[in-house]
Write an enzyme that holds these catalytic residues in place. Structure first.
Site, PDB file in Angstrom:
ATOM      1  N   ASP A 284      55.108  15.208  64.520  1.00 23.82           N
ATOM      2  CA  ASP A 284      56.110  15.915  65.309  1.00 23.82           C
ATOM      3  C   ASP A 284      56.817  17.053  64.583  1.00 23.82           C
ATOM      4  OD1 ASP A 284      57.386  14.232  63.565  1.00 23.82           O
ATOM      5  OD2 ASP A 284      58.884  13.528  64.991  1.00 23.82           O
ATOM      6  N   GLU A 285      56.350  17.442  63.401  1.00 23.11           N
ATOM      7  CA  GLU A 285      57.013  18.573  62.741  1.00 23.11           C
ATOM      8  C   GLU A 285      56.047  19.320  61.832  1.00 23.11           C
ATOM      9  OE1 GLU A 285      60.004  17.719  59.749  1.00 23.11           O
ATOM     10  OE2 GLU A 285      59.358  15.626  59.666  1.00 23.11           O
TER      11      GLU A 285
END
Length: 453
Positions: free
Chosen positions: A105-106
């Protein structure tokens, strides 16, 4: 240090929970907690509605239930998370050839490599707004917070300042002003132990850390860590965005929507992963001394076990044998969510005569046989999802008459399903016998496929 804000960090907000809310319309705007749902479970992600009640990542599920008993507690669907992550990463790579994923997610993005013509604060702000809109579209409604700055340190901190759906661009020259009031734990590498050491010498904020000399920091936390902290406290961070690193290890792992408990299946998966890892080693003309097994259990706790050989190897049978032994050191009776094998301590290709016993054709035949055995065991394991304990909250199912839905809850020989999808809107709830032949788990490739770690 860069003179313009050209390092971008994007972080998808409450990612696992947001994917669940996207795909389950009845949960939108309501507290959602993803993680281990049993008595020893741990929270992986909580939606912002749950966070309002004090629920946080790494909190025990028992405490989360006491704080927010009306939340939806789901066991997680890693296939859906990986699919969504892949779409976002593909979008970022369209923007720049230099993308450094940190997790599902990043990621960091290098805007210089992207050839962005206007890297002023105004220019990168416009670009970030366009990127956020694109992320929203490609993910079906998820939000991402973005930070842009002259360094990785400040960009990552910036993306966390205005969550959810935030956008922070830190103008060049203001980095230290931003950091000074913050707690010292904002700096990477300052965990509980380091924070306690610093607290004992009166350091709580970055500004107080900035007053400590480098020699004193080295005395407190050691040479490497002290030197790094001294620089980062002054926003001195010249780390580049690195899309590919020199391999320090070769590994394969798989994440499964349904907890795997069959020992033969787990060993079969390890055999196949070992064959894949050693094949990659041979293609790269490498070998390794340390074999590591990674196991994530039903409660999201992650265990690693390693063993180091006297000499390097690229032999699949050797790696598999060691991996099976390491697996036996962990109690997997509650179910396994993730399983992986890795080889590290890499060395250049050893002389061919040392590997004369290796028969490539025989290895392929053995791998094919292992694949067949794993497939049969996996099919049998998936058939057993009709047992009551296999109906995990949140898992995707389909009913012959009512269509697709998800498990709302189960127990005492029953399973309750809410029939809805991301496209249908909130749907009805119905209860069935746990062994109802018309109700089956919706297949997900993440149950049996492996991907590189």
């Amino acid at each position: 240090m860069r003179s313009d804000p050209t390092i971008l960090h994007v972080d998808l907000d409450a990612f696992f929970a947001a994917v669940e809310q996207r795909d389950k319309p009845s949960l939108r705007g309501k507290p959602v907690v993803v993680g281990g749902v049993g008595g020893r479970g741990v929270v992986a992600t909580a939606s912002y509605e749950a966070r309002a009640f004090g629920v946080r990542s790494a909190m025990s599920t028992a405490e989360a239930r006491s704080r927010c008993p009306h939340a939806a507690f789901l066991s997680g669907r890693f296939g859906a998370y990986r699919d969504t992550s892949a779409k976002v990463m593909a979008l970022l790579r369209e923007l720049s050839p230099l993308v450094e994923p940190l997790s599902l997610d990043e990621a960091f993005v290098d805007l210089v490599a992207a050839g962005v013509p206007d890297v002023s604060v105004e220019g990168v702000t416009r670009l970030a707004r366009e990127l956020k809109d694109a992320v929203h579209d490609v993910t079906g409604g998820l939000c991402g917070s973005v930070g842009i700055a002259t360094s990785k340190l400040v960009a990552k901190i910036g993306s966390d300042l205005e969550k959810p759906d935030g956008l922070v661009v830190v103008p060049p020259g203001t980095e230290q002003d931003l950091l000074r009031p913050m707690k010292v734990t904002v700096i990477p590498g300052v965990g509980p132990a380091t924070a306690e050491r610093l607290r004992r010498v009166g350091v709580h904020t970055v500004q107080e850390l900035e007053r400590i000399s480098q020699d004193e920091l080295v005395r407190i936390v050691g040479q490497a860590h002290g030197t790094s902290l001294y620089r980062l406290a002054r926003a001195d961070d010249d780390r580049p965005v690195v899309a590919e690193r020199e391999a320090k290890s070769v590994s394969v792992e798989g994440t499964y929507d349904t907890d795997l408990v069959d020992k033969r299946l787990l060993e079969g998966l390890l055999d196949r992963q070992s064959a894949q890892v050693t094949e990659r080693l041979r293609k790269a003309r490498l070998s390794g001394r340390t074999v590591t097994v990674k196991i994530r259990l039903h409660d999201f706790s992650t265990h690693t076990r390693s063993v180091t050989l006297a000499g390097p190897t690229d032999n699949a049978r050797t790696v598999s044998r060691l991996a099976r032994t390491l697996l036996g050191e962990v109690d997997t009776s509650g179910g396994v969510r993730l399983l992986g094998v890795g080889v590290s301590g890499l060395a250049d290709w050893i002389q061919e005569d040392l590997f004369a016993e290796y028969d490539e054709e025989a290895a392929r035949e053995a791998e094919a046989q292992a694949d067949a055995e794993v497939a049969a065991l996996a099919a049998a394991a998936l058939e057993r999802v009709t047992r009551p304990r296999q109906w995990a909250p949140g898992m995707d199912v389909v009913h012959a008459e009512h269509g697709p839905g998800w498990v709302w809850g189960s127990g005492i020989g029953r399973v309750t399903v809410r029939f809805e999808t991301a496209e249908t809107g909130p749907g009805p709830v119905r209860t069935f016998r746990a062994g109802d032949p018309d109700l089956t788990a919706r297949p997900s490739p993440s149950r049996v496929d492996e991907a590189p770690a």
